[in-house]
Design a protein around this motif. Structure first.
Motif, PDB file in Angstrom:
ATOM      1  N   ARG A   1       0.237   0.995 -13.523  1.00 40.98           N
ATOM      2  CA  ARG A   1      -0.426   1.851 -14.550  1.00 40.98           C
ATOM      3  C   ARG A   1      -1.792   2.309 -13.894  1.00 40.98           C
ATOM      4  O   ARG A   1      -2.257   1.719 -13.352  1.00 40.98           O
ATOM      5  CB  ARG A   1      -0.761   1.048 -15.752  1.00 40.98           C
ATOM      6  N   TRP A   2      -2.010   3.460 -14.295  1.00 39.89           N
ATOM      7  CA  TRP A   2      -3.474   4.051 -14.013  1.00 39.89           C
ATOM      8  C   TRP A   2      -4.147   4.299 -15.369  1.00 39.89           C
ATOM      9  O   TRP A   2      -3.390   4.975 -16.182  1.00 39.89           O
ATOM     10  CB  TRP A   2      -3.323   5.327 -13.247  1.00 39.89           C
ATOM     11  N   GLN A   3      -5.266   4.033 -15.412  1.00 45.39           N
ATOM     12  CA  GLN A   3      -6.115   4.602 -16.521  1.00 45.39           C
ATOM     13  C   GLN A   3      -6.989   5.529 -15.916  1.00 45.39           C
ATOM     14  O   GLN A   3      -7.585   5.428 -14.861  1.00 45.39           O
ATOM     15  CB  GLN A   3      -6.983   3.708 -16.947  1.00 45.39           C
ATOM     16  N   LEU A   4      -6.783   6.750 -16.219  1.00 44.23           N
ATOM     17  CA  LEU A   4      -7.347   8.002 -15.742  1.00 44.23           C
ATOM     18  C   LEU A   4      -8.558   8.630 -16.741  1.00 44.23           C
ATOM     19  O   LEU A   4      -8.611   8.305 -17.981  1.00 44.23           O
ATOM     20  CB  LEU A   4      -6.361   9.120 -15.710  1.00 44.23           C
ATOM     21  N   VAL A   5      -9.643   9.229 -16.248  1.00 44.38           N
ATOM     22  CA  VAL A   5     -10.579   9.618 -16.763  1.00 44.38           C
ATOM     23  C   VAL A   5     -10.866  11.132 -16.184  1.00 44.38           C
ATOM     24  O   VAL A   5     -10.782  11.304 -15.023  1.00 44.38           O
ATOM     25  CB  VAL A   5     -11.853   8.770 -16.604  1.00 44.38           C
ATOM     26  N   CYS A   6     -11.195  12.058 -17.073  1.00 45.61           N
ATOM     27  CA  CYS A   6     -11.516  13.547 -16.497  1.00 45.61           C
ATOM     28  C   CYS A   6     -12.862  13.380 -16.207  1.00 45.61           C
ATOM     29  O   CYS A   6     -13.743  12.860 -16.826  1.00 45.61           O
ATOM     30  CB  CYS A   6     -11.381  14.492 -18.095  1.00 45.61           C
ATOM     31  N   ILE A   7     -12.898  13.848 -14.869  1.00 44.01           N
ATOM     32  CA  ILE A   7     -14.322  14.085 -14.609  1.00 44.01           C
ATOM     33  C   ILE A   7     -14.632  15.607 -13.963  1.00 44.01           C
ATOM     34  O   ILE A   7     -13.781  16.508 -13.781  1.00 44.01           O
ATOM     35  CB  ILE A   7     -14.381  13.192 -13.189  1.00 44.01           C
ATOM     36  N   GLU A   8     -15.743  15.848 -13.775  1.00 41.08           N
ATOM     37  CA  GLU A   8     -16.314  17.095 -13.215  1.00 41.08           C
ATOM     38  C   GLU A   8     -16.527  16.810 -11.717  1.00 41.08           C
ATOM     39  O   GLU A   8     -16.762  15.914 -11.261  1.00 41.08           O
ATOM     40  CB  GLU A   8     -17.972  17.548 -13.735  1.00 41.08           C
ATOM     41  N   ILE A   9     -15.755  17.775 -10.986  1.00 42.90           N
ATOM     42  CA  ILE A   9     -15.559  17.475  -9.532  1.00 42.90           C
ATOM     43  C   ILE A   9     -16.736  17.462  -8.833  1.00 42.90           C
ATOM     44  O   ILE A   9     -17.239  16.741  -8.178  1.00 42.90           O
ATOM     45  CB  ILE A   9     -14.462  18.330  -9.031  1.00 42.90           C
TER      46      ILE A   9
ATOM     47  N   ALA B   1       0.877  -1.166   0.136  1.00 40.84           N
ATOM     48  CA  ALA B   1      -0.070   0.045  -0.086  1.00 40.84           C
ATOM     49  C   ALA B   1       0.761   1.267  -0.076  1.00 40.84           C
ATOM     50  O   ALA B   1       0.432   2.373  -0.553  1.00 40.84           O
ATOM     51  CB  ALA B   1      -1.045  -0.018   1.077  1.00 40.84           C
ATOM     52  N   VAL B   2       2.057   1.007   0.554  1.00 37.86           N
ATOM     53  CA  VAL B   2       2.867   2.273   0.334  1.00 37.86           C
ATOM     54  C   VAL B   2       3.473   2.626  -0.947  1.00 37.86           C
ATOM     55  O   VAL B   2       3.516   3.903  -1.215  1.00 37.86           O
ATOM     56  CB  VAL B   2       4.115   1.915   1.313  1.00 37.86           C
ATOM     57  N   TYR B   3       3.416   1.527  -1.647  1.00 37.51           N
ATOM     58  CA  TYR B   3       3.839   1.735  -3.205  1.00 37.51           C
ATOM     59  C   TYR B   3       2.712   2.554  -3.694  1.00 37.51           C
ATOM     60  O   TYR B   3       2.994   3.731  -4.526  1.00 37.51           O
ATOM     61  CB  TYR B   3       4.225   0.450  -3.840  1.00 37.51           C
ATOM     62  N   VAL B   4       1.587   2.258  -3.428  1.00 39.07           N
ATOM     63  CA  VAL B   4       0.467   3.162  -4.033  1.00 39.07           C
ATOM     64  C   VAL B   4       0.330   4.421  -3.704  1.00 39.07           C
ATOM     65  O   VAL B   4       0.347   5.426  -4.655  1.00 39.07           O
ATOM     66  CB  VAL B   4      -0.850   2.195  -3.665  1.00 39.07           C
ATOM     67  N   ARG B   5       0.926   4.539  -2.407  1.00 37.72           N
ATOM     68  CA  ARG B   5       0.731   6.064  -1.931  1.00 37.72           C
ATOM     69  C   ARG B   5       1.939   6.698  -2.568  1.00 37.72           C
ATOM     70  O   ARG B   5       1.685   7.991  -2.988  1.00 37.72           O
ATOM     71  CB  ARG B   5       1.055   5.978  -0.382  1.00 37.72           C
ATOM     72  N   TRP B   6       3.076   6.238  -2.818  1.00 38.14           N
ATOM     73  CA  TRP B   6       4.080   6.926  -3.644  1.00 38.14           C
ATOM     74  C   TRP B   6       3.903   7.255  -4.773  1.00 38.14           C
ATOM     75  O   TRP B   6       4.211   8.317  -5.313  1.00 38.14           O
ATOM     76  CB  TRP B   6       5.452   5.905  -3.486  1.00 38.14           C
ATOM     77  N   CYS B   7       3.166   6.125  -5.521  1.00 45.66           N
ATOM     78  CA  CYS B   7       2.633   6.497  -6.923  1.00 45.66           C
ATOM     79  C   CYS B   7       1.747   7.725  -7.008  1.00 45.66           C
ATOM     80  O   CYS B   7       1.803   8.823  -8.024  1.00 45.66           O
ATOM     81  CB  CYS B   7       1.976   5.253  -7.719  1.00 45.66           C
ATOM     82  N   GLU B   8       0.806   7.987  -6.035  1.00 44.24           N
ATOM     83  CA  GLU B   8      -0.150   9.067  -6.021  1.00 44.24           C
ATOM     84  C   GLU B   8       0.735  10.395  -5.731  1.00 44.24           C
ATOM     85  O   GLU B   8       0.519  11.425  -6.417  1.00 44.24           O
ATOM     86  CB  GLU B   8      -1.036   8.962  -4.814  1.00 44.24           C
TER      87      GLU B   8
ATOM     88  N   ASN C   1     -13.107  22.905 -12.177  1.00 51.35           N
ATOM     89  CA  ASN C   1     -14.133  21.919 -11.689  1.00 51.35           C
ATOM     90  C   ASN C   1     -13.837  20.417 -12.428  1.00 51.35           C
ATOM     91  O   ASN C   1     -14.764  19.975 -13.047  1.00 51.35           O
ATOM     92  CB  ASN C   1     -15.527  22.436 -11.897  1.00 51.35           C
ATOM     93  N   ARG C   2     -12.605  20.305 -12.923  1.00 49.04           N
ATOM     94  CA  ARG C   2     -12.387  18.915 -13.323  1.00 49.04           C
ATOM     95  C   ARG C   2     -11.081  18.335 -12.666  1.00 49.04           C
ATOM     96  O   ARG C   2     -10.366  19.049 -11.910  1.00 49.04           O
ATOM     97  CB  ARG C   2     -11.670  19.399 -14.865  1.00 49.04           C
ATOM     98  N   ALA C   3     -11.277  17.170 -13.079  1.00 50.92           N
ATOM     99  CA  ALA C   3      -9.797  16.455 -12.315  1.00 50.92           C
ATOM    100  C   ALA C   3      -9.683  14.943 -13.065  1.00 50.92           C
ATOM    101  O   ALA C   3     -10.426  14.680 -13.845  1.00 50.92           O
ATOM    102  CB  ALA C   3     -10.240  15.748 -11.001  1.00 50.92           C
ATOM    103  N   MET C   4      -8.591  14.678 -13.007  1.00 63.98           N
ATOM    104  CA  MET C   4      -8.253  13.328 -13.778  1.00 63.98           C
ATOM    105  C   MET C   4      -8.408  12.402 -12.515  1.00 63.98           C
ATOM    106  O   MET C   4      -7.185  12.273 -11.547  1.00 63.98           O
ATOM    107  CB  MET C   4      -6.770  13.403 -14.300  1.00 63.98           C
ATOM    108  N   ALA C   5      -9.309  11.466 -12.580  1.00 64.98           N
ATOM    109  CA  ALA C   5      -9.333  10.494 -11.527  1.00 64.98           C
ATOM    110  C   ALA C   5      -9.159   9.132 -11.962  1.00 64.98           C
ATOM    111  O   ALA C   5      -9.171   8.621 -13.188  1.00 64.98           O
ATOM    112  CB  ALA C   5     -10.924  10.620 -11.418  1.00 64.98           C
ATOM    113  N   ILE C   6      -8.665   8.288 -11.090  1.00 61.98           N
ATOM    114  CA  ILE C   6      -8.345   7.117 -11.275  1.00 61.98           C
ATOM    115  C   ILE C   6      -9.556   6.120 -11.668  1.00 61.98           C
ATOM    116  O   ILE C   6     -10.373   5.865 -10.759  1.00 61.98           O
ATOM    117  CB  ILE C   6      -7.336   6.448 -10.306  1.00 61.98           C
ATOM    118  N   GLY C   7      -9.646   5.517 -12.866  1.00 67.13           N
ATOM    119  CA  GLY C   7     -10.610   4.651 -13.297  1.00 67.13           C
ATOM    120  C   GLY C   7     -10.227   3.315 -12.966  1.00 67.13           C
ATOM    121  O   GLY C   7     -11.171   2.320 -12.423  1.00 67.13           O
TER     122      GLY C   7
END
Length: 151
Positions: free
Chosen positions: A113-121, A29-36, A57-63
């Protein structure tokens, strides 16, 4: 370093005592935190911080996310997290990749690897990338991922 791709955005990290689990290695889980942390650092270096996300009012969120844990690390290891924007459709999605390398011997200990999607916050719903996202992120996408860009 033997990076998977050229010119990574690099963040140095090192496991602390609280990061070590019952198997005497860094908890996954620490590796995940470091990626963030590395992802945010890269985004900020490209000119998009949390304040910009909120203003737009947009963000790239992890899908979706995937991590390949290759080797253990331990207390005090000096590590480097490299990250890249790998692919995008130029409208809604992007892929971010990570590589965690042990500085002492150059060994890759994790890939992600992250697949990101743009969202409206405000709504959490997918929305097109605003021009500011496209201007900051698209030039940083690796050339191998640019063929999917549609302006």
């Amino acid at each position: 370093m033997n990076w998977d791709h050229p010119d990574p955005h690099i963040c140095p990290v090192s496991p602390a005592a609280a990061d070590i689990d019952g198997l005497d290695h860094t908890n996954n889980a620490v590796y995940v935190r470091w990626c963030e942390q590395a992802g945010w650092s890269h985004s900020e270096a490209l000119g998009l911080d949390l304040a910009a996300y909120r203003r737009l009012n947009r963000a790239m969120a992890i899908g979706s996310a995937a991590y390949d844990y290759l080797l253990p690390t331990g207390l005090g290891d000096d590590l480097l997290v490299g990250t890249w924007l790998y692919a995008t459709d130029g409208r809604l999605t992007m892929e971010r990749r990570f590589q965690l390398v042990r500085a002492a011997d150059g060994a890759t200990v994790m890939r992600g690897r992250w697949q990101l999607v743009c969202i409206e916050i405000a709504s959490g719903k997918p929305r097109r990338m605003p021009p500011e996202f496209r201007a900051a992120y698209l030039p940083a996408v690796l050339p191998t991922g640019r063929e999917t860009v549609s302006m």
